[in-house]
Design a protein around this motif. Structure first.
Motif, mmCIF file in Angstrom:
data_model
loop_
_atom_site.group_PDB
_atom_site.id
_atom_site.type_symbol
_atom_site.label_atom_id
_atom_site.label_comp_id
_atom_site.label_asym_id
_atom_site.label_seq_id
_atom_site.Cartn_x
_atom_site.Cartn_y
_atom_site.Cartn_z
ATOM 1 N N TYR A 208 -19.638 108.541 16.285
ATOM 2 C CA TYR A 208 -18.831 108.145 15.127
ATOM 3 C C TYR A 208 -18.343 109.380 14.368
ATOM 4 O O TYR A 208 -17.210 109.414 13.880
ATOM 5 C CB TYR A 208 -19.642 107.247 14.199
ATOM 6 N N ASN A 212 -14.418 110.612 13.681
ATOM 7 C CA ASN A 212 -14.076 110.612 12.245
ATOM 8 C C ASN A 212 -14.318 109.255 11.591
ATOM 9 O O ASN A 212 -13.664 108.914 10.599
ATOM 10 C CB ASN A 212 -12.620 111.054 12.028
ATOM 11 N N LYS A 213 -15.243 108.482 12.136
ATOM 12 C CA LYS A 213 -15.672 107.239 11.489
ATOM 13 C C LYS A 213 -16.853 107.599 10.585
ATOM 14 O O LYS A 213 -18.015 107.324 10.888
ATOM 15 C CB LYS A 213 -16.055 106.196 12.534
ATOM 16 N N ASN A 214 -16.528 108.239 9.467
ATOM 17 C CA ASN A 214 -17.549 108.896 8.659
ATOM 18 C C ASN A 214 -18.563 107.938 8.038
ATOM 19 O O ASN A 214 -19.750 108.257 7.948
ATOM 20 C CB ASN A 214 -16.878 109.731 7.562
ATOM 21 N N GLU A 215 -18.099 106.777 7.602
ATOM 22 C CA GLU A 215 -19.031 105.833 6.985
ATOM 23 C C GLU A 215 -20.078 105.370 7.993
ATOM 24 O O GLU A 215 -21.284 105.321 7.687
ATOM 25 C CB GLU A 215 -18.268 104.632 6.415
ATOM 26 N N LEU A 216 -19.631 105.028 9.205
ATOM 27 C CA LEU A 216 -20.561 104.604 10.250
ATOM 28 C C LEU A 216 -21.493 105.751 10.646
ATOM 29 O O LEU A 216 -22.689 105.542 10.883
ATOM 30 C CB LEU A 216 -19.785 104.118 11.476
ATOM 31 N N GLU A 218 -22.506 108.284 8.773
ATOM 32 C CA GLU A 218 -23.505 108.552 7.737
ATOM 33 C C GLU A 218 -24.559 107.461 7.677
ATOM 34 O O GLU A 218 -25.743 107.743 7.461
ATOM 35 C CB GLU A 218 -22.811 108.738 6.387
ATOM 36 N N HIS A 219 -24.149 106.206 7.875
ATOM 37 C CA HIS A 219 -25.133 105.122 7.934
ATOM 38 C C HIS A 219 -26.071 105.320 9.120
ATOM 39 O O HIS A 219 -27.279 105.076 9.012
ATOM 40 C CB HIS A 219 -24.422 103.769 8.038
ATOM 41 N N GLN A 222 -28.501 108.120 8.378
ATOM 42 C CA GLN A 222 -29.461 107.674 7.371
ATOM 43 C C GLN A 222 -30.510 106.753 7.995
ATOM 44 O O GLN A 222 -31.710 106.880 7.697
ATOM 45 C CB GLN A 222 -28.726 106.947 6.238
ATOM 46 N N SER A 269 -18.025 118.924 7.410
ATOM 47 C CA SER A 269 -17.441 118.283 6.222
ATOM 48 C C SER A 269 -17.434 119.225 5.024
ATOM 49 O O SER A 269 -17.161 118.797 3.904
ATOM 50 C CB SER A 269 -18.239 117.020 5.865
#
Length: 413
Positions: A208, A212-216, A218-219, A222, A269
């Motif tokens: 991801y 550049n699917k940054n939200e996925l 980072e989830h 995490q 980033s």
């Protein structure tokens, strides 16, 4: 505005290690998949993977154990003819029943052996960089695994196919294959915090990040971090009898791999201060579990030095890279030219231009001898910046601070 050369070096430095997350499942210890590859190649075990063993429990009992010999029948005939007739009927029934069961086991074993052979051929093709051939063997293996409902073979083969797709730059396909493998793992009852599940989740997070699917991304990072940290906390209450040293070490090293992967994502980033924190923790874990002279420990020292240098923390950066250089020379580190190039860059940013030039030239000679074209390109970029700085110095212009260094200090503030 064109990026300053230091910024391009950072991007190049980050991308250099981007594929490593899918080539190994932890920083410095072999994952279940990598162990499986080794066993598959060298025949060290009957199972494809120690954690996902999928060799079926086929009982290889000989059919002769169930066969009634002619001598047995003759003895019974002498004692009682009617009993002999019944025994003959039961013998025939037993022959039919057990013969069918044995045939089924033989067919299952044949199919499994064929899958193993196909996977060996795929692995050999990958080692030879014959990726299309490897892909063909893997497709044959997954088809046979589905036909025989061999769940663990399906999981293992999908994992190999996903890794291969990533190496070939087919990120969307790799994502689908990893999801397919995880689906079979979870539906088979594997807990979400199992190291194999977390390892695959980390690979998805890295994909991801690359897409550049940054939200996925980072989830995903995490989830991996929180799951492993909670698991390690629970491990503190377990005795050596309840938790082996190997499993404890594997879990910590997987956490180290997650920290390393997230650090690279954060650096890309331009979140350099956060990346520094993750690099520090990854280096600590790697040093404690594998020792200071382990190749990955030295790579992490070098990476941490690079990130510190980009934030203008040249003295601390120099300390880490100098230590890495010394240990690497003692241990015969295979990427000594990379360490030399990084040290040259740090010295250059400190204004030690002549020493930086000497190290750059030594590094590029080693890189060329190793056939490392990517490292040669990076070192040449460093030499270009060095030439520019030397010219500015001769012209009496202040060396000043580079754009990227200024941005790095702002990001760390």
């Amino acid at each position: 505005m064109a990026l300053h050369i230091s910024c391009r070096l950072l991007v190049s430095h980050i991308s250099r290690f981007n594929s490593s997350i899918l080539e190994s499942a932890r920083i410095v210890c072999l994952s279940s998949v990598l162990l499986a590859k080794r066993e598959l190649t060298h025949g060290q075990s009957q199972s494809i993977s120690p954690s996902l063993a999928w060799r079926s429990a086929v009982n290889r009992r000989s059919f002769r154990r169930y066969n009634i010999t002619r001598n047995n029948i003759n003895e019974k005939k002498q004692s009682e003819d009617s009993s002999s007739n019944r025994n003959l009927l039961w013998a025939a029934a037993a022959f039919s029943f057990f013969g069918k069961a044995e045939d089924e086991r033989d067919e299952a074993q044949k199919a499994e052996d064929e899958i193993i052979l196909l996977l060996k051929k795929a692995k050999l093709s990958m080692m030879r960089d014959e990726l299309d051939a490897a892909n063909g063997f893997l497709h044959q293996a997954i088809r046979l695994a589905h036909q025989t409902h061999n769940t663990q073979a399906i999981i293992y083969t999908y994992s190999l196919m996903a890794n291969l797709a990533f190496v070939q730059g087919q990120l969307t396909n790799a994502e689908k294959l990893f999801k397919a493998a995880m689906s079979f793992m979870l539906s088979g009852g594997m807990p979400q915090d199992h190291n194999a599940v977390i390892e695959m989740s980390l690979k998805l997070a890295s994909i991801y990040a690359s897409l550049n699917k940054n939200e996925l991304a980072e989830h995903g990072f995490q989830f991996c971090m929180e799951s492993l940290e909670a698991k390690i906390e629970r491990h503190k209450d377990l005795s050596p009898e309840e938790l082996s040293d190997e499993e404890r070490k594997d879990t910590r090293l997987l956490l180290g791999l997650c920290l390393d992967a997230r650090a690279r994502y954060l650096a890309a980033s331009h979140r350099l201060a956060q990346a520094t924190g993750d690099y520090r923790r990854a280096l600590q874990i790697c040093s404690e579990e594998q020792g200071e002279t382990h190749p990955q420990t030295l790579v992490l020292m070098s990476d941490l030095a690079t990130i510190l240098d980009l934030q203008g923390k040249h003295e601390e950066a120099l300390g880490h890279i100098t230590r890495a250089m010394q240990l690497g020379k003692e241990a015969g580190h295979p990427d000594q030219h990379v360490l030399l190039g990084n040290m040259a860059g740090i010295l250059m940013h400190q204004g030690q231009l002549e020493e930086a030039r000497r190290l750059y030239l030594e590094a590029i000679a080693l890189a060329q001898a190793m056939g490392d074209g990517e490292a040669v390109e990076q070192i040449e970029e460093g030499l270009k910046e060095l030439t520019s700085r030397r010219k500015a110095q001769k012209d009496g212009k202040p060396d000043g601070q580079t754009e990227c260094e200024a941005e790095g200090e702002a990001a760390s503030g």
